[in-house]
Design an enzyme around this catalytic site. Structure first.
Site, PDB file in Angstrom:
ATOM      1  N   SER A  15       0.947  -1.358  -0.115  1.00 15.46           N
ATOM      2  CA  SER A  15       0.190   0.010  -0.009  1.00 15.46           C
ATOM      3  C   SER A  15       0.776   1.172  -0.016  1.00 15.46           C
ATOM      4  O   SER A  15       0.608   2.450   0.501  1.00 15.46           O
ATOM      5  CB  SER A  15      -0.989   0.003   1.279  1.00 15.46           C
ATOM      6  OG  SER A  15      -1.748  -1.068   1.245  1.00 15.46           O
ATOM      7  N   LEU A  16       1.979   1.260  -0.596  1.00 14.18           N
ATOM      8  CA  LEU A  16       2.869   2.419  -0.458  1.00 14.18           C
ATOM      9  C   LEU A  16       2.332   3.350  -1.652  1.00 14.18           C
ATOM     10  O   LEU A  16       2.936   4.661  -2.019  1.00 14.18           O
ATOM     11  CB  LEU A  16       4.265   2.035  -0.868  1.00 14.18           C
ATOM     12  CG  LEU A  16       4.887   1.518   0.415  1.00 14.18           C
ATOM     13  CD1 LEU A  16       6.311   1.088   0.122  1.00 14.18           C
ATOM     14  CD2 LEU A  16       4.874   2.480   1.607  1.00 14.18           C
ATOM     15  N   ILE A  20       0.467   4.625  -8.172  1.00 11.06           N
ATOM     16  CA  ILE A  20       0.433   6.163  -8.167  1.00 11.06           C
ATOM     17  C   ILE A  20       1.477   6.686  -8.887  1.00 11.06           C
ATOM     18  O   ILE A  20       1.446   7.595  -9.411  1.00 11.06           O
ATOM     19  CB  ILE A  20       0.088   6.769  -6.955  1.00 11.06           C
ATOM     20  CG1 ILE A  20      -1.359   6.367  -6.539  1.00 11.06           C
ATOM     21  CG2 ILE A  20       0.123   8.387  -7.319  1.00 11.06           C
ATOM     22  CD1 ILE A  20      -2.490   6.749  -7.098  1.00 11.06           C
ATOM     23  N   ILE A 150       7.639 -14.947  -1.111  1.00 17.48           N
ATOM     24  CA  ILE A 150       7.796 -16.093  -1.876  1.00 17.48           C
ATOM     25  C   ILE A 150       7.258 -15.798  -3.258  1.00 17.48           C
ATOM     26  O   ILE A 150       7.824 -16.336  -4.471  1.00 17.48           O
ATOM     27  CB  ILE A 150       7.295 -17.287  -1.178  1.00 17.48           C
ATOM     28  CG1 ILE A 150       7.955 -17.615  -0.067  1.00 17.48           C
ATOM     29  CG2 ILE A 150       7.412 -18.544  -2.188  1.00 17.48           C
ATOM     30  CD1 ILE A 150       7.563 -18.649   0.698  1.00 17.48           C
ATOM     31  N   GLU A 151       6.009 -15.445  -3.547  1.00 18.69           N
ATOM     32  CA  GLU A 151       5.188 -15.517  -4.591  1.00 18.69           C
ATOM     33  C   GLU A 151       5.780 -14.391  -5.547  1.00 18.69           C
ATOM     34  O   GLU A 151       5.640 -14.758  -6.987  1.00 18.69           O
ATOM     35  CB  GLU A 151       3.933 -14.903  -4.431  1.00 18.69           C
ATOM     36  CG  GLU A 151       2.947 -15.771  -3.614  1.00 18.69           C
ATOM     37  CD  GLU A 151       2.550 -15.498  -2.254  1.00 18.69           C
ATOM     38  OE1 GLU A 151       1.525 -15.889  -1.670  1.00 18.69           O
ATOM     39  OE2 GLU A 151       3.696 -14.843  -1.660  1.00 18.69           O
ATOM     40  N   PRO A 191      14.914   0.033   7.155  1.00 18.28           N
ATOM     41  CA  PRO A 191      14.117  -1.017   6.021  1.00 18.28           C
ATOM     42  C   PRO A 191      14.238  -0.839   4.802  1.00 18.28           C
ATOM     43  O   PRO A 191      14.188  -1.746   4.166  1.00 18.28           O
ATOM     44  CB  PRO A 191      12.302  -0.471   6.592  1.00 18.28           C
ATOM     45  CG  PRO A 191      12.693   0.218   7.987  1.00 18.28           C
ATOM     46  CD  PRO A 191      14.116   0.963   7.913  1.00 18.28           C
ATOM     47  N   CYS A 382     -25.474   0.017 -11.910  1.00 19.22           N
ATOM     48  CA  CYS A 382     -25.517  -1.467 -11.917  1.00 19.22           C
ATOM     49  C   CYS A 382     -26.502  -1.931 -11.117  1.00 19.22           C
ATOM     50  O   CYS A 382     -27.680  -1.694 -11.320  1.00 19.22           O
ATOM     51  CB  CYS A 382     -24.023  -1.987 -11.811  1.00 19.22           C
ATOM     52  SG  CYS A 382     -24.081  -3.635 -12.710  1.00 19.22           S
ATOM     53  N   LEU A 383     -25.995  -2.581  -9.900  1.00 16.24           N
ATOM     54  CA  LEU A 383     -27.118  -3.030  -9.130  1.00 16.24           C
ATOM     55  C   LEU A 383     -27.988  -1.949  -8.371  1.00 16.24           C
ATOM     56  O   LEU A 383     -29.326  -2.199  -8.291  1.00 16.24           O
ATOM     57  CB  LEU A 383     -26.418  -3.711  -8.180  1.00 16.24           C
ATOM     58  CG  LEU A 383     -27.351  -4.343  -6.792  1.00 16.24           C
ATOM     59  CD1 LEU A 383     -28.416  -5.537  -7.166  1.00 16.24           C
ATOM     60  CD2 LEU A 383     -26.645  -4.772  -5.410  1.00 16.24           C
ATOM     61  N   GLU A 406     -31.951 -12.639  -9.065  1.00 20.90           N
ATOM     62  CA  GLU A 406     -30.550 -12.942  -8.100  1.00 20.90           C
ATOM     63  C   GLU A 406     -31.056 -13.050  -6.660  1.00 20.90           C
ATOM     64  O   GLU A 406     -30.234 -13.834  -6.020  1.00 20.90           O
ATOM     65  CB  GLU A 406     -29.574 -11.759  -8.559  1.00 20.90           C
ATOM     66  CG  GLU A 406     -28.228 -11.770  -7.642  1.00 20.90           C
ATOM     67  CD  GLU A 406     -27.369 -10.475  -7.781  1.00 20.90           C
ATOM     68  OE1 GLU A 406     -27.861  -9.624  -8.484  1.00 20.90           O
ATOM     69  OE2 GLU A 406     -26.270 -10.770  -7.134  1.00 20.90           O
ATOM     70  N   HIS A 508     -21.305   0.655 -16.142  1.00 20.51           N
ATOM     71  CA  HIS A 508     -20.372   1.442 -14.994  1.00 20.51           C
ATOM     72  C   HIS A 508     -19.691   2.834 -15.602  1.00 20.51           C
ATOM     73  O   HIS A 508     -18.537   2.247 -16.087  1.00 20.51           O
ATOM     74  CB  HIS A 508     -19.542   0.447 -14.261  1.00 20.51           C
ATOM     75  CG  HIS A 508     -19.967  -0.585 -13.660  1.00 20.51           C
ATOM     76  ND1 HIS A 508     -19.907  -0.511 -12.277  1.00 20.51           N
ATOM     77  CD2 HIS A 508     -20.577  -1.735 -14.023  1.00 20.51           C
ATOM     78  CE1 HIS A 508     -20.213  -1.850 -11.808  1.00 20.51           C
ATOM     79  NE2 HIS A 508     -20.652  -2.563 -12.752  1.00 20.51           N
ATOM     80  N   GLU A 510     -18.331   4.715 -14.240  1.00 22.71           N
ATOM     81  CA  GLU A 510     -17.155   5.226 -13.417  1.00 22.71           C
ATOM     82  C   GLU A 510     -15.869   4.804 -14.008  1.00 22.71           C
ATOM     83  O   GLU A 510     -14.866   5.220 -13.929  1.00 22.71           O
ATOM     84  CB  GLU A 510     -17.215   4.809 -11.913  1.00 22.71           C
ATOM     85  CG  GLU A 510     -17.260   3.316 -11.596  1.00 22.71           C
ATOM     86  CD  GLU A 510     -18.614   2.559 -11.758  1.00 22.71           C
ATOM     87  OE1 GLU A 510     -19.452   3.134 -12.370  1.00 22.71           O
ATOM     88  OE2 GLU A 510     -18.676   1.502 -11.182  1.00 22.71           O
TER      89      GLU A 510
HETATM   90  N1  GLN Z   1     -25.482  -8.180  -9.130  1.00 22.76           N
HETATM   91  C1  GLN Z   1     -25.897  -7.653 -10.150  1.00 22.76           C
HETATM   92  C2  GLN Z   1     -25.762  -8.544 -11.657  1.00 22.76           C
HETATM   93  O1  GLN Z   1     -25.009  -9.361 -11.521  1.00 22.76           O
HETATM   94  C3  GLN Z   1     -25.089  -6.304 -10.350  1.00 22.76           C
HETATM   95  C4  GLN Z   1     -23.802  -6.419 -10.771  1.00 22.76           C
HETATM   96  C5  GLN Z   1     -23.106  -4.997 -10.499  1.00 22.76           C
HETATM   97  O2  GLN Z   1     -23.698  -4.109  -9.634  1.00 22.76           O
HETATM   98  N2  GLN Z   1     -21.858  -4.825 -10.833  1.00 22.76           N
HETATM   99  O3  GLN Z   1     -26.583  -8.233 -12.375  1.00 22.76           O
END
Ligand code: GLN
Length: 537
Positions: A15-16, A20, A150-151, A191, A382-383, A406, A508, A510
């Site tokens: 998390s450094l 970024i 290790i990974e 460190p 979305c949801l 769902e 989405h 965003e």
């Molecule tokens: N769970 C919902 C679906 O699968 C919405 C998914 C989400 O919000 N990214 O359709």
């Protein structure tokens, strides 16, 4: 020019902010006119982070080509304005899967398949994949995890070999942490020394050290680090806490990170990076004095990174609208009809977050009913959009048992239902409707006005969809389907006209908001939230 490869590793703690630093360096090189891409190699076994719970790994980012990716790719896109793809994020799981597939095909001709050379060769092949397209002057590769894990070893071994093969076309930047011990009033470099030593043990000598710190590191301390770590003193750079991550390119440029990289890789350059628009954005952050208050209703409210791209999109939109963002997380699990007015009443706009599963869902309906009835600017993603539809069905269409299949497979009113092509899918990884799809917006709708066009492309990540059998009922009752996929007619946007701003998107937005191109829908939502706030004055 030949492609140059820059590796960014991290030591001491996670998390450094390797993402970024990588993004900031990319921004500086881009602003000097170079062609740059950034990729992330993650040392975990999952094929991609798509199946990971946000508690494990924060938000899952989605690329335009439909890859479920690490959230650092979101930073890459926000800083560089360039689309990433499946090739920009590779995990140990992907590397092994491809080696094992080759082994099953018989490609190794009877040889024993081993970590060295087969896994490391596959890592090297993937590192060079984007560079080999000839599209980039610089490929920045961030190695996930911390040196000493290790990974990470096969990845570091691949970096060691590549440094040898690529010579001056390769460079290593190592990011470490310099803690300040308050009781002793001292910055501690031990460190960092240990972590560089660990890198040297695996054969990698870093060219540049970036020291994360909360206090200014004096030159004398930097010189000491340089001496102990075989790095030139001017290549020991500090990355001190700044008010916003978007200032990091400037603090890095202030210490000549870009020039050091260019010199060390023998890259001809002249002048300064053109950061005019970036600086305009930073000036706006500084000069904004009024706040716009947004409530984000979701279930991962205690997790900083779970809604990373939404946070950043809101921040960018608020900044471009000359406001500071006051973002409050509201736990959907805690919302009830009794407290909703108190919890949301003070907000200028509400986001109903994406998500999966039952937990916290009823609180989203409570929030939506209140928002709709009180004409609060509301953005369902979305949801969140699916919940908008369900709440409308229950409380406006009078279908009290309406739901998404769902949440309730037996609901008589499956207003949100599993997409047809999802019905035969049994495996969870990478099987959602993913990536960018076309969407046609209805002329005259708020969304079409916000975008300034009727044809858009947006990224998806879901299995469930608006059920078109109910479309006319919704439209008759005032919820309009204003965005649809031109080929499949899937409903992608709903809107209640007449409200201040009541819009839900199945996609989405965003994921595609960047510093230089804030997303039009977030811009419009923030404008509506500010107008809503001003109307209350
Ligand atoms: N769970 C919902 C679906 O699968 C919405 C998914 C989400 O919000 N990214 O359709």
């Amino acid at each position: 020019m030949e492609t140059k490869y820059i590796f960014v590793t991290g030591g001491v703690v996670s998390s450094l902010g390797k993402g970024i630093i990588s993004s900031s360096l990319a921004r500086l090189l881009l602003s000097r006119g170079f062609r740059v891409t950034i990729q992330k190699f993650d040392p975990y076994i999952n094929i991609d982070p798509g199946t990971l719970n946000p508690y494990e790994h924060g938000e899952c980012y989605v690329t335009a080509d439909g890859h479920e990716a690490d959230l650092d790719l979101g930073h890459y896109e926000r800083f560089t304005n360039i689309h990433t793809s499946r090739a920009n994020n590779v995990t140990t799981g992907r590397i092994y899967q491809s080696v094992i597939d080759k082994e099953r095909r018989g490609d190794y001709l009877g040889k024993t398949v081993q970590i060295i050379p087969h896994i490391t060769d596959e890592i090297k092949r993937n590192v060079k994949l984007l560079g080999n397209t000839g599209k980039y002057d610089f490929v920045i590769t961030e190695i996930g995890g911390t040196v000493g894990d290790i990974e990470s070893l096969p990845f570091l071994e691949a970096v060691r070999q590549l440094r040898w093969e690529l010579g001056q076309n390769c460079l290593c930047v190592h990011l470490t942490y310099v803690p300040f011990i308050r009781a002793a009033k001292e910055l501690k470099t031990k460190p960092t020394q240990h972590s560089v030593k660990q890198l040297q043990e695996v054969g990698i000598q870093p060219d540049i050290l970036v020291l994360r710190t909360e206090q200014d590191i004096p030159m004398s301390v930097r010189k000491k680090v340089a001496l102990f770590c075989n790095v030139s003193p001017d290549a020991v750079i500090q990355s001190i806490d700044v008010p916003t991550i978007y200032e990091v390119p400037l603090t890095m440029h202030g210490q000549h990170l870009d020039e050091i990289v260019l010199k060390k890789t023998n890259t001809p350059y002249s002048g300064e990076p053109d950061l005019t628009r970036w600086n305009e954005f930073l000036a706006k952050i500084k000069h904004a004095s009024d706040y716009v208050k947004i409530g984000l209703v979701g279930k991962y409210v205690e997790l900083q990174d779970a809604y990373k791209s939404i946070n950043e999109s809101l921040f960018q939109a608020a900044t471009y609208n000359d406001h500071k963002l006051d973002l409050k997380y509201i736990s959907s699990e805690k919302l009830t009809d009794g407290n909703v007015a108190e919890m949301l009443g003070d907000m200028d706009g509400i986001i109903i977050a994406p998500g999966f599963g039952q937990r916290g869902i009823e609180g989203k309906f409570v929030a939506l009913k209140w928002c709709r009835e009180n004409d609060m600017p509301t953005f369902g993603i979305c949801l969140g959009m699916q919940c908008m539809v369900i709440e409308y069905a229950r409380n406006v269409l009078g279908l009290a048992e309406a739901n998404s299949t769902e949440m309730d497979t037996k609901t008589p009113y499956n207003v949100i239902d599993l997409m047809e092509e999802q019905k035969s899918i049994t495996s969870m990884g990478g099987t959602m409707r993913l990536g960018a799809y076309r969407c046609r917006l209805a002329s005259g709708s708020k969304v079409a006005k916000a975008y300034g066009t009727n044809e858009i492309m947006e990224r998806h990540r879901h299995r469930f969809e608006f059920n078109n059998e109910f479309r006319s009922q919704f439209e008759g009752a005032g919820m309009k389907c204003v965005g649809e996929n031109p080929e499949t007619h899937l409903v992608e946007v709903v809107e209640v006209p007449g409200k201040k701003w009541y819009i839900g998107t199945q996609y989405h937005p965003e994921y595609s908001s960047t510093v230089l191109h804030p997303h039009p829908l977030f811009m419009d939502f923030i404008r509506a939230a500010i107008a809503n706030r001003d109307s209350k004055k």
